[in-house]
Design a protein around this motif. Structure first.
Motif, PDB file in Angstrom:
ATOM      1  N   GLY A 196       9.931   6.426  -0.142  1.00  0.00           N
ATOM      2  CA  GLY A 196       8.752   6.361  -1.001  1.00  0.00           C
ATOM      3  C   GLY A 196       7.823   5.237  -0.562  1.00  0.00           C
ATOM      4  O   GLY A 196       7.885   4.781   0.584  1.00  0.00           O
ATOM      5  N   PRO A 197       6.957   4.751  -1.458  1.00  0.00           N
ATOM      6  CA  PRO A 197       5.989   3.706  -1.098  1.00  0.00           C
ATOM      7  C   PRO A 197       6.689   2.455  -0.550  1.00  0.00           C
ATOM      8  O   PRO A 197       7.776   2.082  -0.987  1.00  0.00           O
ATOM      9  CB  PRO A 197       5.286   3.404  -2.421  1.00  0.00           C
ATOM     10  CG  PRO A 197       5.465   4.640  -3.234  1.00  0.00           C
ATOM     11  CD  PRO A 197       6.814   5.188  -2.848  1.00  0.00           C
ATOM     12  N   LEU A 198       6.024   1.818   0.412  1.00  0.00           N
ATOM     13  CA  LEU A 198       6.582   0.656   1.102  1.00  0.00           C
ATOM     14  C   LEU A 198       5.754  -0.594   0.860  1.00  0.00           C
ATOM     15  O   LEU A 198       4.602  -0.524   0.406  1.00  0.00           O
ATOM     16  CB  LEU A 198       6.620   0.908   2.611  1.00  0.00           C
ATOM     17  CG  LEU A 198       7.340   2.143   3.117  1.00  0.00           C
ATOM     18  CD1 LEU A 198       7.159   2.285   4.622  1.00  0.00           C
ATOM     19  CD2 LEU A 198       8.810   2.088   2.756  1.00  0.00           C
ATOM     20  N   MET A 199       6.350  -1.726   1.217  1.00  0.00           N
ATOM     21  CA  MET A 199       5.642  -3.000   1.273  1.00  0.00           C
ATOM     22  C   MET A 199       6.251  -3.800   2.425  1.00  0.00           C
ATOM     23  O   MET A 199       7.381  -3.536   2.849  1.00  0.00           O
ATOM     24  CB  MET A 199       5.775  -3.779  -0.034  1.00  0.00           C
ATOM     25  CG  MET A 199       7.181  -4.259  -0.332  1.00  0.00           C
ATOM     26  SD  MET A 199       7.349  -5.154  -1.895  1.00  0.00           S
ATOM     27  CE  MET A 199       6.466  -6.651  -1.569  1.00  0.00           C
ATOM     28  N   LYS A 224       8.381  -0.460  -2.014  1.00  0.00           N
ATOM     29  CA  LYS A 224       7.334  -1.188  -2.743  1.00  0.00           C
ATOM     30  C   LYS A 224       7.877  -1.704  -4.072  1.00  0.00           C
ATOM     31  O   LYS A 224       8.508  -0.965  -4.825  1.00  0.00           O
ATOM     32  CB  LYS A 224       6.129  -0.279  -2.988  1.00  0.00           C
ATOM     33  CG  LYS A 224       4.906  -1.013  -3.463  1.00  0.00           C
ATOM     34  CD  LYS A 224       3.709  -0.100  -3.470  1.00  0.00           C
ATOM     35  CE  LYS A 224       2.455  -0.870  -3.791  1.00  0.00           C
ATOM     36  NZ  LYS A 224       1.283   0.018  -3.718  1.00  0.00           N
ATOM     37  N   GLY A 225       7.664  -2.999  -4.318  1.00  0.00           N
ATOM     38  CA  GLY A 225       8.115  -3.641  -5.540  1.00  0.00           C
ATOM     39  C   GLY A 225       9.523  -4.210  -5.454  1.00  0.00           C
ATOM     40  O   GLY A 225       9.962  -4.901  -6.364  1.00  0.00           O
ATOM     41  N   GLU A 226      10.240  -3.922  -4.369  1.00  0.00           N
ATOM     42  CA  GLU A 226      11.620  -4.396  -4.218  1.00  0.00           C
ATOM     43  C   GLU A 226      11.683  -5.915  -4.032  1.00  0.00           C
ATOM     44  O   GLU A 226      12.626  -6.557  -4.476  1.00  0.00           O
ATOM     45  CB  GLU A 226      12.265  -3.709  -3.013  1.00  0.00           C
ATOM     46  CG  GLU A 226      13.697  -4.078  -2.779  1.00  0.00           C
ATOM     47  CD  GLU A 226      14.671  -3.320  -3.667  1.00  0.00           C
ATOM     48  OE1 GLU A 226      15.838  -3.703  -3.677  1.00  0.00           O
ATOM     49  OE2 GLU A 226      14.260  -2.365  -4.348  1.00  0.00           O
ATOM     50  N   LEU A 255      -1.713   1.347   6.936  1.00  0.00           N
ATOM     51  CA  LEU A 255      -1.852   2.776   6.614  1.00  0.00           C
ATOM     52  C   LEU A 255      -2.596   2.997   5.303  1.00  0.00           C
ATOM     53  O   LEU A 255      -2.328   3.940   4.578  1.00  0.00           O
ATOM     54  CB  LEU A 255      -0.486   3.462   6.549  1.00  0.00           C
ATOM     55  CG  LEU A 255       0.294   3.571   7.846  1.00  0.00           C
ATOM     56  CD1 LEU A 255       1.633   4.254   7.601  1.00  0.00           C
ATOM     57  CD2 LEU A 255      -0.481   4.308   8.912  1.00  0.00           C
ATOM     58  N   GLY A 256      -3.494   2.102   4.986  1.00  0.00           N
ATOM     59  CA  GLY A 256      -4.322   2.248   3.799  1.00  0.00           C
ATOM     60  C   GLY A 256      -3.766   1.662   2.523  1.00  0.00           C
ATOM     61  O   GLY A 256      -4.487   1.069   1.747  1.00  0.00           O
ATOM     62  N   ASP A 257      -2.453   1.828   2.270  1.00  0.00           N
ATOM     63  CA  ASP A 257      -1.950   1.381   0.971  1.00  0.00           C
ATOM     64  C   ASP A 257      -0.593   0.678   1.000  1.00  0.00           C
ATOM     65  O   ASP A 257       0.028   0.483  -0.039  1.00  0.00           O
ATOM     66  CB  ASP A 257      -1.897   2.560  -0.005  1.00  0.00           C
ATOM     67  CG  ASP A 257      -0.922   3.643   0.432  1.00  0.00           C
ATOM     68  OD1 ASP A 257      -0.461   3.622   1.584  1.00  0.00           O
ATOM     69  OD2 ASP A 257      -0.619   4.521  -0.390  1.00  0.00           O
ATOM     70  N   ILE A 258      -0.121   0.261   2.168  1.00  0.00           N
ATOM     71  CA  ILE A 258       1.132  -0.488   2.250  1.00  0.00           C
ATOM     72  C   ILE A 258       0.777  -1.975   2.272  1.00  0.00           C
ATOM     73  O   ILE A 258       0.245  -2.472   3.267  1.00  0.00           O
ATOM     74  CB  ILE A 258       1.944  -0.125   3.516  1.00  0.00           C
ATOM     75  CG1 ILE A 258       2.276   1.367   3.536  1.00  0.00           C
ATOM     76  CG2 ILE A 258       3.208  -0.977   3.589  1.00  0.00           C
ATOM     77  CD1 ILE A 258       2.922   1.835   4.839  1.00  0.00           C
TER      78      ILE A 258
END
Length: 119
Positions: free
Chosen positions: A23-26, A44-46, A60-63
């Motif tokens: 899923g979403p990453l950071m 993301k959020g971890e 990539l725009g949103d990571i």
């Protein structure tokens, strides 16, 4: 306008694969300790960020890509380029099981680019 953090095509491909799995990453640019100075990839959020972390940009725009203030002071005059190579990386970073590791490369900003950031 020049970006403070960017990626190679190979790193983008691995990020897309990891997003399909997790899923979403950071990202957080590690400043040492267990994994040296590796870009660490998390769901993301971890990882909780705090006042000593700076949002350097987005991949990539949103990571979101964070870096500690201390590490930023060392690298503020450079563009960080997130790349990927074969091998085992950070033990807490998501790419490890893929047999790949993210790696930070850098290049010094030109004088013109520096003026955009007022470094």
């Amino acid at each position: 306008m020049v970006e403070r953090v960017t990626t190679t095509k190979e790193a983008e491909q691995l990020m897309k694969k990891l997003m399909d799995i997790h899923g979403p990453l950071m990202f957080h640019q590690s400043g040492g300790c267990c994994d040296g100075s590796s870009p660490m990839c998390y769901p993301k959020g971890e990882l909780r960020t705090g006042e000593s972390d700076i949002l350097l940009g987005h991949l990539l725009g949103d990571i979101p890509f964070y870096i500690s203030l201390d590490q930023y002071e060392y690298w503020k005059h450079t563009q960080l380029i997130i790349d990927v190579i074969d091998g085992r990386g950070g033990m807490f970073s998501l790419e490890g099981p893929e047999g790949k590791r993210f790696l930070t490369r850098s290049r010094v900003f030109t004088e013109e680019e520096k003026s955009e950031f007022q470094i």
